[in-house]
Motif scaffolding. Structure first.
Motif, PDB file in Angstrom:
ATOM      1  N   GLN A 272       0.869  -1.184   0.000  1.00 26.61           N
ATOM      2  CA  GLN A 272       0.000   0.000   0.000  1.00 26.61           C
ATOM      3  C   GLN A 272       0.907   1.236   0.000  1.00 26.61           C
ATOM      4  O   GLN A 272       1.893   1.293   0.748  1.00 26.61           O
ATOM      5  CB  GLN A 272      -0.907  -0.005   1.232  1.00 26.61           C
ATOM      6  CG  GLN A 272      -1.744  -1.279   1.382  1.00 26.61           C
ATOM      7  CD  GLN A 272      -2.979  -1.310   0.484  1.00 26.61           C
ATOM      8  OE1 GLN A 272      -3.252  -0.360  -0.241  1.00 26.61           O
ATOM      9  NE2 GLN A 272      -3.720  -2.406   0.517  1.00 26.61           N
ATOM     10  N   GLU A 322      -4.639 -15.252  -2.988  1.00 29.42           N
ATOM     11  CA  GLU A 322      -3.967 -14.228  -3.793  1.00 29.42           C
ATOM     12  C   GLU A 322      -3.554 -14.867  -5.123  1.00 29.42           C
ATOM     13  O   GLU A 322      -3.235 -16.053  -5.181  1.00 29.42           O
ATOM     14  CB  GLU A 322      -2.758 -13.732  -2.972  1.00 29.42           C
ATOM     15  CG  GLU A 322      -1.641 -13.060  -3.711  1.00 29.42           C
ATOM     16  CD  GLU A 322      -2.027 -11.743  -4.352  1.00 29.42           C
ATOM     17  OE1 GLU A 322      -2.697 -10.911  -3.722  1.00 29.42           O
ATOM     18  OE2 GLU A 322      -1.674 -11.571  -5.543  1.00 29.42           O
ATOM     19  N   ASP A 349      -6.515 -17.681  -8.938  1.00 30.40           N
ATOM     20  CA  ASP A 349      -6.901 -16.562  -9.806  1.00 30.40           C
ATOM     21  C   ASP A 349      -8.345 -16.202  -9.469  1.00 30.40           C
ATOM     22  O   ASP A 349      -9.269 -16.940  -9.798  1.00 30.40           O
ATOM     23  CB  ASP A 349      -6.754 -16.970 -11.278  1.00 30.40           C
ATOM     24  CG  ASP A 349      -7.202 -15.860 -12.210  1.00 30.40           C
ATOM     25  OD1 ASP A 349      -7.631 -14.790 -11.720  1.00 30.40           O
ATOM     26  OD2 ASP A 349      -7.124 -16.056 -13.435  1.00 30.40           O
TER      27      ASP A 349
HETATM   28  C1  SAM Z   1      -5.069  -3.733  -3.809  1.00 28.44           C
HETATM   29  S1  SAM Z   1      -3.922  -5.050  -3.779  1.00 28.44           S
HETATM   30  C2  SAM Z   1      -4.164  -5.615  -2.139  1.00 28.44           C
HETATM   31  C3  SAM Z   1      -3.081  -6.441  -1.537  1.00 28.44           C
HETATM   32  C4  SAM Z   1      -3.143  -6.674  -0.037  1.00 28.44           C
HETATM   33  N1  SAM Z   1      -4.475  -6.895   0.458  1.00 28.44           N
HETATM   34  C5  SAM Z   1      -2.484  -5.545   0.718  1.00 28.44           C
HETATM   35  O1  SAM Z   1      -3.178  -4.883   1.515  1.00 28.44           O
HETATM   36  O2  SAM Z   1      -1.296  -5.313   0.570  1.00 28.44           O
HETATM   37  C6  SAM Z   1      -4.717  -6.207  -4.790  1.00 28.44           C
HETATM   38  C7  SAM Z   1      -4.112  -7.570  -4.840  1.00 28.44           C
HETATM   39  O3  SAM Z   1      -4.858  -8.348  -5.799  1.00 28.44           O
HETATM   40  C8  SAM Z   1      -3.984  -9.251  -6.394  1.00 28.44           C
HETATM   41  N2  SAM Z   1      -4.560  -9.722  -7.651  1.00 28.44           N
HETATM   42  C9  SAM Z   1      -4.591  -9.088  -8.849  1.00 28.44           C
HETATM   43  N3  SAM Z   1      -5.182  -9.860  -9.770  1.00 28.44           N
HETATM   44  C10 SAM Z   1      -5.570 -11.012  -9.148  1.00 28.44           C
HETATM   45  C11 SAM Z   1      -6.226 -12.187  -9.570  1.00 28.44           C
HETATM   46  N4  SAM Z   1      -6.615 -12.342 -10.840  1.00 28.44           N
HETATM   47  N5  SAM Z   1      -6.481 -13.150  -8.668  1.00 28.44           N
HETATM   48  C12 SAM Z   1      -6.085 -12.990  -7.372  1.00 28.44           C
HETATM   49  N6  SAM Z   1      -5.433 -11.909  -6.919  1.00 28.44           N
HETATM   50  C13 SAM Z   1      -5.177 -10.916  -7.787  1.00 28.44           C
HETATM   51  C14 SAM Z   1      -2.697  -8.436  -6.577  1.00 28.44           C
HETATM   52  O4  SAM Z   1      -1.578  -9.288  -6.753  1.00 28.44           O
HETATM   53  C15 SAM Z   1      -2.654  -7.640  -5.282  1.00 28.44           C
HETATM   54  O5  SAM Z   1      -1.920  -8.323  -4.303  1.00 28.44           O
END
Ligand code: SAM
Length: 441
Positions: A272, A322, A349
């Motif tokens: 973040q 994730e 995914d």
């Molecule tokens: C806004 S970030 C939040 C990460 C974590 N909750 C944090 O607070 O640091 C969104 C997360 O969604 C993951 N992400 C993106 N595409 C995804 C997918 N298709 N399936 C699962 N996770 C995914 C990214 O890798 C990232 O870690």
């Protein structure tokens, strides 16, 4: 055939009636909508036309004839050109009101009932960016290598000698980075520098499109030592980021003090952007969900375990899910390093077409923190299979939050119980918010 672009017109005076979600003033002239860069609501300005389409026109505020009471002098001399900030001309407290209005308009527009009281999370609004991508370009006719953010709506680089929102450890070396790249044998082959600031150091990751010579490496290493920065080179994708001095490069970390957690991350991992706001949002989400030792918590889009590990300090069991396998691995390592034995992590995914076949089991509480595209597919699966009593949704896009909230409060069977807007990205138009949904009676 593309619609004809109106011919450029002479500058004209106009009263600004509204404000777009991307921070432009709105006015109407002869029934046509104009979006005006640099203008605030209620101001009388001189608009210089810059283009447009058949249905709207674009302009910039060339001069302000009657300024808004909320107008302030921008902190940064590059404001207006640099694409990094869009709201420095609006007094800071009003920025959060503007973001709050954006969230409320989106939710109400989607038919979601919004709670009367909306929490506001704010921290200090300058020097907050611990993650950034700087652009670099060799432009001999502009004096050499330029380093900075891209210009607004353009691919040019705004050369920055200073940046009031970036982490101070990087602000103080912005000019030196441009000099440093000039000294390399490939000053025209370094398109970007990733910045990652932890609480134990700051890393600069130099993406290079041609090989670096041993001499280049010596120069980069010397810069790192002199400026006390961790230097990485990156030849291809993010996974190729490599410390120039592997033996002497500690892993970066940030802390979540309220939960006694040290979260380690790699320089290209998602973290973040604003550490202080992140701590406030994690605390809020844990407070809202209030898990206890009997709680089973599911954290979707869990990244490094930012929310999962904090939730695990209170809950019986946490499963973090994730899509990025390297983040899943790191989340597991973070759990072990912090003595958290009740959190597991799984790669999945969460946008897959086959998500309806995925069954994570039942959970009393769910947290979702998706990317800008939202979490609709995942929520549909979760509401039917995990069936939580409470769901906290952390969002970086009010439009997809509204769409997903409409599902949750409609066929999902939940009600929006609490709402917060957090200023994760002061002076930009990016909006971070959090919403608590509880099962409707
Ligand atoms: C806004 S970030 C939040 C990460 C974590 N909750 C944090 O607070 O640091 C969104 C997360 O969604 C993951 N992400 C993106 N595409 C995804 C997918 N298709 N399936 C699962 N996770 C995914 C990214 O890798 C990232 O870690």
């Amino acid at each position: 055939m593309a619609p004809a672009v109106p011919k450029p017109r002479e500058p004209f005076e106009a009263r600004i009636e509204g404000f777009t979600h991307d921070g432009r003033g709105v006015t109407r002239v002869d029934g046509k909508v104009w979006f005006v860069e640099g203008a605030l609501p209620d101001e009388k300005v001189v608009v210089r036309p810059t283009g447009g389409k058949r249905s709207y026109s674009l302009g910039v505020a060339e001069s302000i004839l009657e300024p808004s009471a909320s107008r302030v002098t921008p902190h940064c001399t590059a404001f207006g050109v640099c694409g990094g900030c869009a709201l420095q001309h609006l007094e800071y407290p009003k920025q959060l009101s503007f973001k709050k209005a954006n969230v409320v308009e989106n939710l109400e527009g989607a038919g979601v009932t919004v709670p009367e009281k909306i929490l506001e999370l704010q921290a200090q609004p300058w020097a907050y960016r611990r993650r950034a991508r700087l652009g670099a370009r060799l432009v001999p006719k502009k004096g050499g290598v330029l380093v900075g953010f891209r210009e607004r709506n353009k691919s040019f680089i705004t050369p920055l000698s200073s940046c009031p929102v970036i982490h101070p450890s990087v602000d103080r070396v912005l000019v030196k980075i441009a000099d440093l790249i000039s000294q390399l044998t490939i000053p025209d082959r370094i398109p970007q520098i990733e910045v990652a600031a932890g609480e134990n150091g700051t890393a600069l990751v130099f993406r290079h499109l041609s090989p670096l010579t041993p001499g280049d490496r010596t120069i980069l290493r010397g810069f790192g030592t002199q400026e006390q920065l961790l230097i990485y080179t990156q030849e291809k994708g993010p996974e190729t980021a490599t410390p120039i001095d592997p033996g002497a490069t500690p892993e970066l970390f940030y802390t979540l003090k309220a939960f006694d957690l040290n979260i380690s991350f790699s320089v290209t991992h998602f973290i973040q952007v604003n550490g202080a706001i992140n701590e406030l949002i994690v605390e809020l989400a844990v407070d809202w969900l209030a898990p206890d030792k009997d709680s089973q918590v599911l954290d979707l889009f869990c990244g490094l375990g930012n929310f999962s590990l904090a939730l695990a300090r209170r809950a019986g069991r946490v499963l973090g899910v994730e899509g990025d396998a390297s983040l899943v691995k790191k989340a597991g390592e973070n759990a072990a390093a912090n003595g958290v034995a009740n959190a597991e992590f799984e790669a999945q995914d969460l946008f897959s077409d086959a998500l309806s076949d995925w069954d994570p089991g039942t959970f009393s509480h769910v947290l979702v923190d998706p990317p800008r595209s939202g979490a609709l597919e995942a929520l549909k699966t979760i509401c039917t299979k995990a069936a939580p009593n409470a769901l906290a949704y952390v969002s970086c896009n009010p439009a997809t939050l509204a769409r997903d909230a409409a599902y949750l409060t409609g066929s999902g069977g939940y009600r929006l119980a609490s709402l917060a807007v957090a200023d994760m990205f002061p002076h930009t138009t990016h909006v971070e918010s959090a919403a608590l949904f509880v099962r409707a009676p």
